[in-house]
Design a protein around this motif. Structure first.
Motif, PDB file in Angstrom:
ATOM      1  N   ASP A   1       0.844  -1.206   0.000  1.00 16.57           N
ATOM      2  CA  ASP A   1       0.000   0.000   0.000  1.00 16.57           C
ATOM      3  C   ASP A   1       0.880   1.257   0.000  1.00 16.57           C
ATOM      4  N   ARG A   2       0.243   2.420   0.038  1.00 18.92           N
ATOM      5  CA  ARG A   2       1.003   3.678  -0.082  1.00 18.92           C
ATOM      6  C   ARG A   2       1.896   3.923   1.129  1.00 18.92           C
ATOM      7  N   GLY A   3       1.670   3.168   2.194  1.00 18.90           N
ATOM      8  CA  GLY A   3       2.529   3.284   3.374  1.00 18.90           C
ATOM      9  C   GLY A   3       3.582   2.193   3.392  1.00 18.90           C
ATOM     10  N   ASN A   4       3.745   1.517   2.245  1.00 16.77           N
ATOM     11  CA  ASN A   4       4.746   0.451   2.090  1.00 16.77           C
ATOM     12  C   ASN A   4       4.488  -0.800   2.925  1.00 16.77           C
ATOM     13  N   ARG A   5       3.236  -1.027   3.274  1.00 19.29           N
ATOM     14  CA  ARG A   5       2.899  -2.235   4.033  1.00 19.29           C
ATOM     15  C   ARG A   5       2.600  -3.371   3.059  1.00 19.29           C
ATOM     16  N   ASN A   6       2.940  -4.600   3.442  1.00 21.67           N
ATOM     17  CA  ASN A   6       2.591  -5.760   2.609  1.00 21.67           C
ATOM     18  C   ASN A   6       1.196  -6.232   2.980  1.00 21.67           C
ATOM     19  N   ILE A   7       0.320  -6.114   2.007  1.00 21.91           N
ATOM     20  CA  ILE A   7      -1.101  -6.366   2.256  1.00 21.91           C
ATOM     21  C   ILE A   7      -1.563  -7.532   1.376  1.00 21.91           C
ATOM     22  N   THR A   8      -2.512  -8.322   1.884  1.00 19.27           N
ATOM     23  CA  THR A   8      -3.126  -9.394   1.080  1.00 19.27           C
ATOM     24  C   THR A   8      -4.638  -9.307   1.193  1.00 19.27           C
ATOM     25  N   LEU A   9      -5.325  -9.432   0.055  1.00 22.36           N
ATOM     26  CA  LEU A   9      -6.787  -9.556   0.098  1.00 22.36           C
ATOM     27  C   LEU A   9      -7.081 -10.940   0.647  1.00 22.36           C
ATOM     28  N   ARG A  10      -7.937 -11.043   1.632  1.00 23.39           N
ATOM     29  CA  ARG A  10      -8.101 -12.330   2.322  1.00 23.39           C
ATOM     30  C   ARG A  10      -8.525 -13.444   1.350  1.00 23.39           C
ATOM     31  N   PRO A  11      -7.822 -14.590   1.384  1.00 20.28           N
ATOM     32  CA  PRO A  11      -8.231 -15.718   0.540  1.00 20.28           C
ATOM     33  C   PRO A  11      -9.230 -16.625   1.260  1.00 20.28           C
ATOM     34  N   GLU A  12      -9.414 -16.413   2.568  1.00 17.34           N
ATOM     35  CA  GLU A  12     -10.324 -17.232   3.385  1.00 17.34           C
ATOM     36  C   GLU A  12     -10.578 -16.476   4.684  1.00 17.34           C
ATOM     37  N   GLY A  13     -11.473 -16.991   5.526  1.00 19.48           N
ATOM     38  CA  GLY A  13     -11.877 -16.224   6.703  1.00 19.48           C
ATOM     39  C   GLY A  13     -11.238 -16.617   8.017  1.00 19.48           C
ATOM     40  N   THR A  14     -10.807 -17.877   8.132  1.00 17.64           N
ATOM     41  CA  THR A  14     -10.390 -18.391   9.441  1.00 17.64           C
ATOM     42  C   THR A  14      -9.224 -17.595  10.054  1.00 17.64           C
ATOM     43  N   ALA A  15      -8.223 -17.289   9.225  1.00 17.91           N
ATOM     44  CA  ALA A  15      -7.043 -16.596   9.756  1.00 17.91           C
ATOM     45  C   ALA A  15      -7.448 -15.248  10.363  1.00 17.91           C
ATOM     46  N   SER A  16      -8.332 -14.530   9.674  1.00 19.95           N
ATOM     47  CA  SER A  16      -8.750 -13.216  10.179  1.00 19.95           C
ATOM     48  C   SER A  16      -9.542 -13.355  11.482  1.00 19.95           C
ATOM     49  N   ILE A  17     -10.383 -14.385  11.544  1.00 18.41           N
ATOM     50  CA  ILE A  17     -11.171 -14.576  12.772  1.00 18.41           C
ATOM     51  C   ILE A  17     -10.232 -14.859  13.942  1.00 18.41           C
ATOM     52  N   VAL A  18      -9.223 -15.685  13.700  1.00 18.27           N
ATOM     53  CA  VAL A  18      -8.285 -16.015  14.778  1.00 18.27           C
ATOM     54  C   VAL A  18      -7.490 -14.757  15.161  1.00 18.27           C
ATOM     55  N   ARG A  19      -7.073 -13.978  14.161  1.00 13.53           N
ATOM     56  CA  ARG A  19      -6.388 -12.713  14.474  1.00 13.53           C
ATOM     57  C   ARG A  19      -7.267 -11.829  15.344  1.00 13.53           C
ATOM     58  N   SER A  20      -8.533 -11.735  14.978  1.00 12.14           N
ATOM     59  CA  SER A  20      -9.464 -10.901  15.730  1.00 12.14           C
ATOM     60  C   SER A  20      -9.692 -11.465  17.147  1.00 12.14           C
ATOM     61  N   PHE A  21      -9.789 -12.768  17.248  1.00  9.10           N
ATOM     62  CA  PHE A  21      -9.964 -13.442  18.551  1.00  9.10           C
ATOM     63  C   PHE A  21      -8.817 -13.071  19.493  1.00  9.10           C
TER      64      PHE A  21
END
Ligand code: HAM
Length: 420
Positions: free
Chosen positions: A69-89
């Motif tokens: 992104d414009r702040g030089n962060r490495n970003i990925t569009l989520r390919p699935e939901g589980t990883a994000s849910i665990v991150r949020s948990f």
């Protein structure tokens, strides 16, 4: 003209209504199982998926949409939901009070750079749910039962394909045995499998190219490498599934494409001839190591996700009923500006009282307003005429029987409530 990107699609008209119906069915059954709705961002730090879905998975190796992104962060569009849910948990410290498991469900777009084909797109909608915080085998049975019952409620005939990878010890023993068995035969398998033997040998078992080869048929079976505890778990799970009358079959070649699984893995299979690989409507499994792998406290978990597009395609192929409302309650007709003003507040009143109400926004002649009402399949017409309005009355016409009645405007809601 700017057109949509390859592997994406627009959803509108009847397709959108079908999708909404499927959402509503899923929503309702999730509430019955006491899961609560959760939303997480569509993009996340790339590292999240490298560490969870796994560097050796096909998804991370070949399919993620990555950008800086414009702040030089490495970003990925989520390919699935589980990883994000665990991150949020972990991030929201949902583990703080784990006297009950955290049970959540989600729906939204996921992104995988795949070769688009029927039932497989680059942006797709996934519905999923996760049960985090219990290692009890009954929670495996619950997750399988919810997955299974969603399809049953949608009118689809499905079967559960079930396997276990066992705990880490069992899985590692099995992996070693499998590699020892495959190495001398690897030249007879496809190029992808030759690569997989070093990065993810278990995935060779469900290779679409080599699936019928004798080598894979005679490969060591996961079940023979389970330690006692893992085997007992698996047997207990099968017992629960039988008690719950869930149609399942054990398939020792099922390993699933994401790296985070242990113990239970399963897929929901539709039996549709023309579907081929797309018969896999959804899949899930236990991922007891994932919370810890993402720097949270050691927490067992299990979940499932299904492709909505594929599910709807299956329902269409099987001509399953979509319970879609395609008519309106009332169409309001008027002939001049004064009547139109009255129409505006009757419309407001009816809608706020729960009726589906529509009127003309195109300055149509009366006879064309009748045609509109028919196009909307209106059950009732409300016809405004100045003469009646003087007495604060309107004509209500049953659009089926064509019977008409003069009704006081103040009584309209009660009148329609009685009729509809
Ligand atoms: P998955 O097997 O990678 O599992 O995906 C689940 C489902 O998403 C598939 O069975 C399929 O219906 C749908 N799907 C996947 N890729 C596509 C695509 N390109 N086009 C259309 N549909 C697709 C997971 O994603 C895990 N997160 C499941 C899970 C939840 N495991 C534990 N909790």
């Amino acid at each position: 003209m700017i057109t949509k990107q390859k592997g994406t699609y627009d959803v509108y008209g009847l397709d959108a209504k079908k999708r909404k119906y499927v959402y509503d069915v899923i929503d309702a059954i999730c509430e019955k199982y006491n899961y609560t709705y959760i939303e997480t961002p569509i993009f996340e730090a790339s590292e999240l998926f490298h560490r969870s879905v796994g560097d050796s998975s096909d998804i991370v190796r070949k399919e993620t949409y990555d950008f800086t992104d414009r702040g030089n962060r490495n970003i990925t569009l989520r390919p699935e939901g589980t990883a994000s849910i665990v991150r949020s948990f972990i991030e929201n410290k949902m583990y703080g009070n784990l006297s009950e498991p955290v049970k959540v469900y989600y729906v939204g777009p996921m992104f995988r750079y795949e070769r688009p084909q029927s039932g497989r797109t680059r942006q797709f909608t996934q519905f999923g749910f996760e049960l985090i915080g219990s290692d009890d085998v009954l929670s495996d049975a619950e997750v399988i039962s919810l997955s299974y019952n969603i399809y049953k409620l949608l009118g689809l005939d499905v079967k559960i394909r079930l396997n276990t990878l066992g705990d880490n010890e069992s899985r590692n023993n099995y992996r070693e045995a499998l590699v020892n068995y495959l190495k001398p035969n690897i030249d007879k398998l496809c190029d992808d499998c030759k690569e997989r033997i070093n990065i993810n040998p278990l995935r060779i078992l469900d290779c679409k190219v080599d699936k019928d080869s004798e080598i894979l048929k005679n490969a060591p079976k996961t079940l023979d490498y389970l330690n006692e505890e893992s085997l007992n778990r698996f047997n207990k799970l099968k017992e629960y599934l039988e008690l719950m009358d869930i149609d399942y079959e054990v398939d020792t070649n099922l390993v699933r494409g994401l790296d985070y699984y242990n113990h239970t893995v399963f897929e929901v299979i539709a039996n549709i001839k023309e579907f081929g690989n797309e018969n896999v409507l959804g899949g899930g499994g236990r991922y007891n190591g994932l919370v810890e792998m993402l720097d949270g406290p050691s927490t067992p978990a299990i979940g499932f996700a299904m492709g909505l597009d594929r599910t709807i395609l299956a329902m269409e192929t099987k001509e399953t009923k979509f319970d879609i409302k395609d008519n309106i309650d009332v169409y309001i007709m008027y002939g001049n500006d004064e009547e139109k003003e009255t129409a505006s507040y009757i419309l407001q009143d009816l809608r706020l009282n729960g009726f589906i109400a529509e009127t003309d926004y195109m300055n149509k002649q009366f006879k064309n307003q009748f045609k509109s009402a028919d196009r909307f399949k209106a059950k009732y017409l409300i016809i405004l005429k100045n003469d009646d309005l003087k007495d604060f009355k309107v004509t209500v016409k049953d659009n089926l029987t064509k019977e008409e009645e003069l009704v006081n405007i103040n009584d309209l809601v009660d009148y329609l409530d009685m009729k509809l």
